[in-house]
Design a protein around this motif. Structure first.
Motif, PDB file in Angstrom:
ATOM      1  N   ALA A  19     113.003 -52.582 -19.278  1.00  0.00           N
ATOM      2  CA  ALA A  19     112.610 -53.110 -17.977  1.00  0.00           C
ATOM      3  C   ALA A  19     111.453 -52.317 -17.393  1.00  0.00           C
ATOM      4  O   ALA A  19     111.095 -51.259 -17.910  1.00  0.00           O
ATOM      5  CB  ALA A  19     113.814 -53.042 -17.041  1.00  0.00           C
ATOM      6  N   CYS A  20     110.919 -52.845 -16.283  1.00  0.00           N
ATOM      7  CA  CYS A  20     109.776 -52.170 -15.648  1.00  0.00           C
ATOM      8  C   CYS A  20     110.154 -51.497 -14.343  1.00  0.00           C
ATOM      9  O   CYS A  20     109.286 -50.946 -13.680  1.00  0.00           O
ATOM     10  CB  CYS A  20     108.661 -53.184 -15.392  1.00  0.00           C
ATOM     11  N   ALA A  21     111.395 -51.586 -13.930  1.00  0.00           N
ATOM     12  CA  ALA A  21     111.910 -51.025 -12.667  1.00  0.00           C
ATOM     13  C   ALA A  21     111.650 -51.930 -11.484  1.00  0.00           C
ATOM     14  O   ALA A  21     112.106 -51.643 -10.380  1.00  0.00           O
ATOM     15  CB  ALA A  21     111.363 -49.622 -12.383  1.00  0.00           C
ATOM     16  N   GLY A  22     110.931 -53.026 -11.681  1.00  0.00           N
ATOM     17  CA  GLY A  22     110.617 -53.919 -10.561  1.00  0.00           C
ATOM     18  C   GLY A  22     111.854 -54.468  -9.878  1.00  0.00           C
ATOM     19  O   GLY A  22     111.861 -54.667  -8.661  1.00  0.00           O
ATOM     20  N   CYS A  23     112.915 -54.715 -10.649  1.00  0.00           N
ATOM     21  CA  CYS A  23     114.128 -55.266 -10.038  1.00  0.00           C
ATOM     22  C   CYS A  23     114.788 -54.231  -9.117  1.00  0.00           C
ATOM     23  O   CYS A  23     115.284 -54.576  -8.044  1.00  0.00           O
ATOM     24  CB  CYS A  23     115.102 -55.728 -11.122  1.00  0.00           C
ATOM     25  N   GLU A  63     119.638 -54.270 -14.917  1.00  0.00           N
ATOM     26  CA  GLU A  63     118.228 -54.658 -14.929  1.00  0.00           C
ATOM     27  C   GLU A  63     117.712 -54.432 -16.332  1.00  0.00           C
ATOM     28  O   GLU A  63     117.948 -53.377 -16.925  1.00  0.00           O
ATOM     29  CB  GLU A  63     117.404 -53.786 -13.967  1.00  0.00           C
ATOM     30  N   GLY A  89     117.474 -60.158 -12.813  1.00  0.00           N
ATOM     31  CA  GLY A  89     116.074 -60.279 -13.185  1.00  0.00           C
ATOM     32  C   GLY A  89     115.893 -60.963 -14.535  1.00  0.00           C
ATOM     33  O   GLY A  89     116.814 -61.019 -15.358  1.00  0.00           O
ATOM     34  N   ASP A  90     114.689 -61.476 -14.736  1.00  0.00           N
ATOM     35  CA  ASP A  90     114.427 -62.284 -15.940  1.00  0.00           C
ATOM     36  C   ASP A  90     114.642 -61.520 -17.245  1.00  0.00           C
ATOM     37  O   ASP A  90     115.036 -62.111 -18.251  1.00  0.00           O
ATOM     38  CB  ASP A  90     112.988 -62.816 -15.910  1.00  0.00           C
ATOM     39  N   CYS A  91     114.355 -60.228 -17.258  1.00  0.00           N
ATOM     40  CA  CYS A  91     114.536 -59.470 -18.506  1.00  0.00           C
ATOM     41  C   CYS A  91     116.007 -59.457 -18.912  1.00  0.00           C
ATOM     42  O   CYS A  91     116.341 -59.621 -20.081  1.00  0.00           O
ATOM     43  CB  CYS A  91     114.018 -58.042 -18.352  1.00  0.00           C
ATOM     44  N   GLY A 160     114.595 -64.253 -11.811  1.00  0.00           N
ATOM     45  CA  GLY A 160     113.465 -63.892 -10.960  1.00  0.00           C
ATOM     46  C   GLY A 160     112.785 -62.671 -11.545  1.00  0.00           C
ATOM     47  O   GLY A 160     113.418 -61.863 -12.218  1.00  0.00           O
ATOM     48  N   CYS A 161     111.500 -62.566 -11.309  1.00  0.00           N
ATOM     49  CA  CYS A 161     110.747 -61.446 -11.878  1.00  0.00           C
ATOM     50  C   CYS A 161     109.838 -60.839 -10.829  1.00  0.00           C
ATOM     51  O   CYS A 161     108.662 -61.079 -10.814  1.00  0.00           O
ATOM     52  CB  CYS A 161     109.920 -61.922 -13.076  1.00  0.00           C
ATOM     53  N   PRO A 162     110.444 -59.970  -9.986  1.00  0.00           N
ATOM     54  CA  PRO A 162     111.871 -59.710  -9.861  1.00  0.00           C
ATOM     55  C   PRO A 162     112.515 -60.695  -8.888  1.00  0.00           C
ATOM     56  O   PRO A 162     111.797 -61.358  -8.149  1.00  0.00           O
ATOM     57  CB  PRO A 162     111.903 -58.302  -9.261  1.00  0.00           C
TER      58      PRO A 162
HETATM   59  S1  SF4 Z   1     112.552 -59.064 -14.511  1.00  0.00           S
HETATM   60 FE1  SF4 Z   1     110.411 -58.627 -13.999  1.00  0.00          FE
HETATM   61  S2  SF4 Z   1     110.553 -57.071 -12.396  1.00  0.00           S
HETATM   62 FE2  SF4 Z   1     112.569 -57.122 -13.418  1.00  0.00          FE
HETATM   63  S3  SF4 Z   1     112.432 -55.559 -15.004  1.00  0.00           S
HETATM   64 FE3  SF4 Z   1     111.822 -57.503 -15.949  1.00  0.00          FE
HETATM   65  S4  SF4 Z   1     109.579 -57.514 -15.791  1.00  0.00           S
HETATM   66 FE4  SF4 Z   1     110.336 -55.982 -14.347  1.00  0.00          FE
END
Ligand code: SF4
Length: 191
Positions: A19-23, A63, A89-91, A160-162
């Motif tokens: 993940a990217c931490a966005g969530c 996440e 989140g979408d991931c 959702g992203c996020p």
């Molecule tokens: S869903 Fe989007 S915001 Fe959340 S971890 Fe994945 S890339 Fe990042």
């Protein structure tokens, strides 16, 4: 000394996998609503609190998708420790952007990342899990990146992203009111 008569708060733990931490940033975007949530919920092990051991909790939040053996282990561990598991989140729900790598073989990915990139300095050609070379502390990649429910049962999906802060607040409020939330269509945002 008088004993507290307050009922124990439900506990929550969250993990941050592929993940990217966005969530989790979206969770923090709940701003002052967090203060209300903290009155009702005990936040235990999360990337924010940096507590590594996951205790028994009511709600577990994931996440990120699954891409390596460590992430798979963490997802299974959280599943065992929680009553309700949220893919957040979408991931986590779909696999997300992580699944772009599924078009490429793991050996080719590792070679590109560890030896072939123009800016890489790796004179001995070390590739984790790529031969009789050191790989301590680097978890092996799974053959493919995947959403969480390929490995563990998920109770609630929050795409959702996020997912935005309003959606996350909605989900927690529904759970605290004793309902399994169904995220309304208008909260399914992808911007
Ligand atoms: S869903 Fe989007 S915001 Fe959340 S971890 Fe994945 S890339 Fe990042």
């Amino acid at each position: 000394m008088t004993k507290s008569t307050e009922p124990a708060k439900p506990k929550m733990a969250s993990v941050w996998l592929e993940a990217c931490a966005g969530c989790h940033m979206s969770f923090l975007d709940m701003d002052e609503r967090l203060l209300e949530l903290f009155k009702k919920v005990e936040i235990t092990s999360t990337p924010i609190s940096d507590i590594k051991e996951i205790p028994e909790v009511t709600v577990g939040v994931i996440e990120g998708g699954l891409g390596n053996e460590e992430e798979l282990h963490i997802a299974k561990n959280l599943r065992e420790k929680c009553k309700i598991l949220i893919a957040w989140g979408d991931c986590a729900v779909f696999g997300g952007i992580n699944c772009l790598r599924n078009f490429i073989k793991v050996e080719d990915l590792l070679r590109e990342a560890y030896t072939d990139t123009v800016t890489t300095v790796n004179p001995t050609g070390v590739i984790p899990h790529g031969g009789p070379l050191p790989h301590d502390g680097v978890p092996a990649l799974l053959p493919q990146a995947m959403p969480v429910d390929r490995a563990v049962k998920v109770d609630i999906y929050v795409p959702g992203c996020p997912p935005d802060a309003d959606t996350i607040a909605f989900v927690f409020n529904e759970i605290l009111d004793g309902r399994i939330p169904k995220v309304p269509q208008e909260m399914m945002r992808y911007d």
